[in-house]
Design an enzyme around this catalytic site. Structure first.
Site, mmCIF file in Angstrom:
data_model
loop_
_atom_site.group_PDB
_atom_site.id
_atom_site.type_symbol
_atom_site.label_atom_id
_atom_site.label_comp_id
_atom_site.label_asym_id
_atom_site.label_seq_id
_atom_site.Cartn_x
_atom_site.Cartn_y
_atom_site.Cartn_z
ATOM 1 N N LYS A 99 7.420 -78.506 -34.347
ATOM 2 C CA LYS A 99 6.785 -79.053 -35.620
ATOM 3 C C LYS A 99 6.267 -77.858 -36.330
ATOM 4 O O LYS A 99 6.418 -77.456 -37.531
ATOM 5 C CB LYS A 99 5.833 -80.140 -35.363
ATOM 6 C CG LYS A 99 6.056 -81.030 -34.389
ATOM 7 C CD LYS A 99 5.343 -82.327 -34.168
ATOM 8 C CE LYS A 99 4.248 -81.691 -32.945
ATOM 9 N NZ LYS A 99 4.951 -81.441 -31.687
ATOM 10 N N THR A 100 5.676 -76.880 -35.569
ATOM 11 C CA THR A 100 4.958 -75.853 -36.303
ATOM 12 C C THR A 100 6.011 -74.705 -36.827
ATOM 13 O O THR A 100 5.715 -74.140 -37.873
ATOM 14 C CB THR A 100 3.947 -75.014 -35.240
ATOM 15 O OG1 THR A 100 2.921 -76.168 -34.692
ATOM 16 C CG2 THR A 100 3.155 -73.831 -35.905
ATOM 17 N N ASP A 144 -1.725 -79.470 -38.697
ATOM 18 C CA ASP A 144 -1.452 -79.657 -37.456
ATOM 19 C C ASP A 144 -2.222 -80.850 -36.704
ATOM 20 O O ASP A 144 -3.595 -80.917 -37.082
ATOM 21 C CB ASP A 144 -1.728 -78.529 -36.616
ATOM 22 C CG ASP A 144 -0.501 -78.568 -35.333
ATOM 23 O OD1 ASP A 144 0.053 -79.298 -35.132
ATOM 24 O OD2 ASP A 144 -0.744 -77.712 -34.328
ATOM 25 N N THR A 158 1.930 -85.726 -32.618
ATOM 26 C CA THR A 158 2.444 -85.956 -31.335
ATOM 27 C C THR A 158 3.234 -87.582 -31.379
ATOM 28 O O THR A 158 3.957 -87.698 -30.838
ATOM 29 C CB THR A 158 1.632 -85.920 -30.233
ATOM 30 O OG1 THR A 158 0.352 -86.761 -30.370
ATOM 31 C CG2 THR A 158 1.333 -84.578 -29.703
ATOM 32 N N ARG A 217 9.307 -74.583 -26.203
ATOM 33 C CA ARG A 217 8.193 -73.489 -25.528
ATOM 34 C C ARG A 217 8.028 -73.403 -24.163
ATOM 35 O O ARG A 217 7.987 -72.374 -23.709
ATOM 36 C CB ARG A 217 6.716 -74.263 -26.127
ATOM 37 C CG ARG A 217 5.558 -73.523 -25.717
ATOM 38 C CD ARG A 217 4.383 -74.259 -26.201
ATOM 39 N NE ARG A 217 4.193 -74.246 -27.464
ATOM 40 C CZ ARG A 217 3.718 -75.185 -28.290
ATOM 41 N NH1 ARG A 217 3.156 -76.255 -27.525
ATOM 42 N NH2 ARG A 217 3.705 -75.104 -29.556
HETATM 43 P P1 ADP Z 1 5.206 -77.773 -31.799
HETATM 44 O O1 ADP Z 1 4.431 -77.413 -33.170
HETATM 45 O O2 ADP Z 1 6.049 -78.938 -31.859
HETATM 46 O O3 ADP Z 1 4.135 -77.791 -30.667
HETATM 47 P P2 ADP Z 1 6.286 -75.058 -31.836
HETATM 48 O O4 ADP Z 1 7.039 -75.076 -33.452
HETATM 49 O O5 ADP Z 1 4.976 -74.305 -31.832
HETATM 50 O O6 ADP Z 1 5.827 -76.521 -31.459
HETATM 51 O O7 ADP Z 1 7.330 -74.385 -30.909
HETATM 52 C C1 ADP Z 1 7.069 -73.788 -29.662
HETATM 53 C C2 ADP Z 1 7.909 -72.559 -29.508
HETATM 54 O O8 ADP Z 1 9.274 -73.142 -29.340
HETATM 55 C C3 ADP Z 1 7.971 -71.568 -30.775
HETATM 56 O O9 ADP Z 1 7.018 -70.593 -30.774
HETATM 57 C C4 ADP Z 1 9.430 -71.056 -30.644
HETATM 58 O O10 ADP Z 1 9.457 -70.039 -29.925
HETATM 59 C C5 ADP Z 1 10.175 -72.248 -30.000
HETATM 60 N N1 ADP Z 1 11.072 -73.026 -30.743
HETATM 61 C C6 ADP Z 1 10.569 -74.241 -31.228
HETATM 62 N N2 ADP Z 1 11.633 -75.028 -32.017
HETATM 63 C C7 ADP Z 1 12.832 -74.025 -31.924
HETATM 64 C C8 ADP Z 1 13.941 -74.134 -32.409
HETATM 65 N N3 ADP Z 1 14.379 -75.014 -33.099
HETATM 66 N N4 ADP Z 1 14.715 -72.804 -32.078
HETATM 67 C C9 ADP Z 1 14.362 -71.873 -31.332
HETATM 68 N N5 ADP Z 1 13.149 -71.880 -30.851
HETATM 69 C C10 ADP Z 1 12.277 -72.861 -31.064
#
Ligand code: ADP
Length: 334
Positions: free
Chosen positions: A64-65, A109, A158, A217
């Site tokens: 998401k981030t 977020d 979430t 992650r």
């Molecule tokens: P969320 O915000 O959903 O908790 P993040 O966007 O922070 O998740 O993702 C966590 C980590 O996972 C990122 O820093 C990245 O390294 C990896 N990641 C997430 N999505 C992808 C993707 N589509 N391709 C490659 N790496 C990803």
């Protein structure tokens, strides 16, 4: 959370930055979401209009981030980052809104954690690009109407269900992120092994992918751990045997479940006879917040079909019993 193991996999964000894809094109998986977001981005560019507000939901660590950070880069517009948990009152949101420039993105977020007053303050900002500021109190109170440049909010949560309907409805684009498949995770592991300069065999990358709960992650965290293990125990080379030994030492089982996942399953089995049991009762026994269970622990276990949700609560499936090395009761049809 409880217990040491596994917790960090879901909550540590600082280390994400180094391995986070910089551009939308570099993101792996989530193809449908990616395509739809690309269309919205391109349309905004062609029409020279701000992108519509976007809501992203899904379990932690699925990207998401990453989406929220890549989108403004694709549009070449500024990005501001806020967290719903830190916006306690409308005045906390004010600096972000007054800093917003035309077309810029404000990422919020954990948007489900916004208090009602802040949420309502945001409605006109999202809908009409204006805010109403109340000055003074009581009979002397006056409302000041302040226009904002057209901008974009990207919200992450979430669970969409945690948002009030009026807030949810103000997002033009709503996307749900799903768990990644083995192939996608393997690609992420292989690519990031290069970034981390660790030599990794294909079957070791596969092993890490299988053990990552469908979550990039977690894949990154496991990869880092395997790298450390390889550095100290195996001259830096991550073979299958090294990866397996490293993950065994972490307490990660063949399905990729960690200690927290197993405690959840074992609580249903031993304390509640396999269920059905309400999530509150499980949470209480584990001394955890029910929301953490629902949003971070359960989604993968449900998808792996180790538990099911029934009207009367959570129940272990035949596969759930088997995973814990137990024989299911007859009514489950073992
Ligand atoms: P969320 O915000 O959903 O908790 P993040 O966007 O922070 O998740 O993702 C966590 C980590 O996972 C990122 O820093 C990245 O390294 C990896 N990641 C997430 N999505 C992808 C993707 N589509 N391709 C490659 N790496 C990803």
């Amino acid at each position: 959370g409880f217990g040491g193991d596994g917790d960090e996999d879901l909550t540590t964000k600082e280390e994400d930055t180094a391995l986070r894809p910089k551009r939308l094109e570099d993101m792996i998986g989530q193809r449908e979401v990616y395509e739809r977001i690309m269309i919205a981005v391109k349309a905004a560019q062609i029409r020279k209009e701000p992108l519509g507000h976007i809501l992203l939901d899904g379990p932690p660590g699925l990207g998401k981030t990453t989406f929220a950070m890549c989108i403004p880069r694709a549009l070449d517009v500024p990005l501001q980052i806020a967290s719903g948990a830190a916006l306690a009152a409308p005045k906390d949101l004010l600096p972000y809104l007054t800093n917003a420039s035309e077309g810029s993105v404000l990422f919020i977020d954990e948007i489900h954690r916004l208090p009602k007053a802040v949420e309502e303050f945001m409605y006109p900002a999202m809908e009409d690009f204006r805010i109403d500021i109340t000055l003074g109190e009581g009979v002397n109170a006056r409302t000041l109407n302040m226009p904002l440049p057209p901008f974009t909010i990207i919200g992450a949560t979430t669970r969409t269900g945690l948002l009030s309907a009026p807030l949810r409805d103000r997002f033009q684009v709503r996307e749900h992120l799903e768990f990644y498949n083995q192939e996608e995770l393997c690609e992420i592991v292989t690519r990031n092994a290069q970034k981390l300069k660790v030599e990794i065999d294909d079957d070791a990358a596969q092993k890490i992918a299988v053990c990552s709960r469908g979550t990039p992650r977690i894949a990154n965290n496991r990869l880092r751990w395997v790298r450390d293990y390889a550095t100290t125990k195996a001259d830096g080379e991550a073979t299958f045997a090294v990866a397996k030994a490293a993950l065994d030492m972490l307490g990660v089982d063949p399905l990729g479940l960690d200690g927290q996942d197993r405690k959840y399953l074992e609580t249903i089995l031993r304390v509640f006879n396999g269920g059905p049991v309400g999530v509150e009762a499980i949470a209480h026994t584990l001394n955890m917040a029910p929301d953490t269970l629902t949003d971070e622990v359960e989604p993968f276990l449900l998808r792996a079909e180790l538990v099911v949700r029934s009207p009367r609560g959570r129940k272990l499936t035949t596969a759930g019993y088997a995973h814990l090395g137990e024989t299911p009761p007859e009514e489950l049809g073992a």
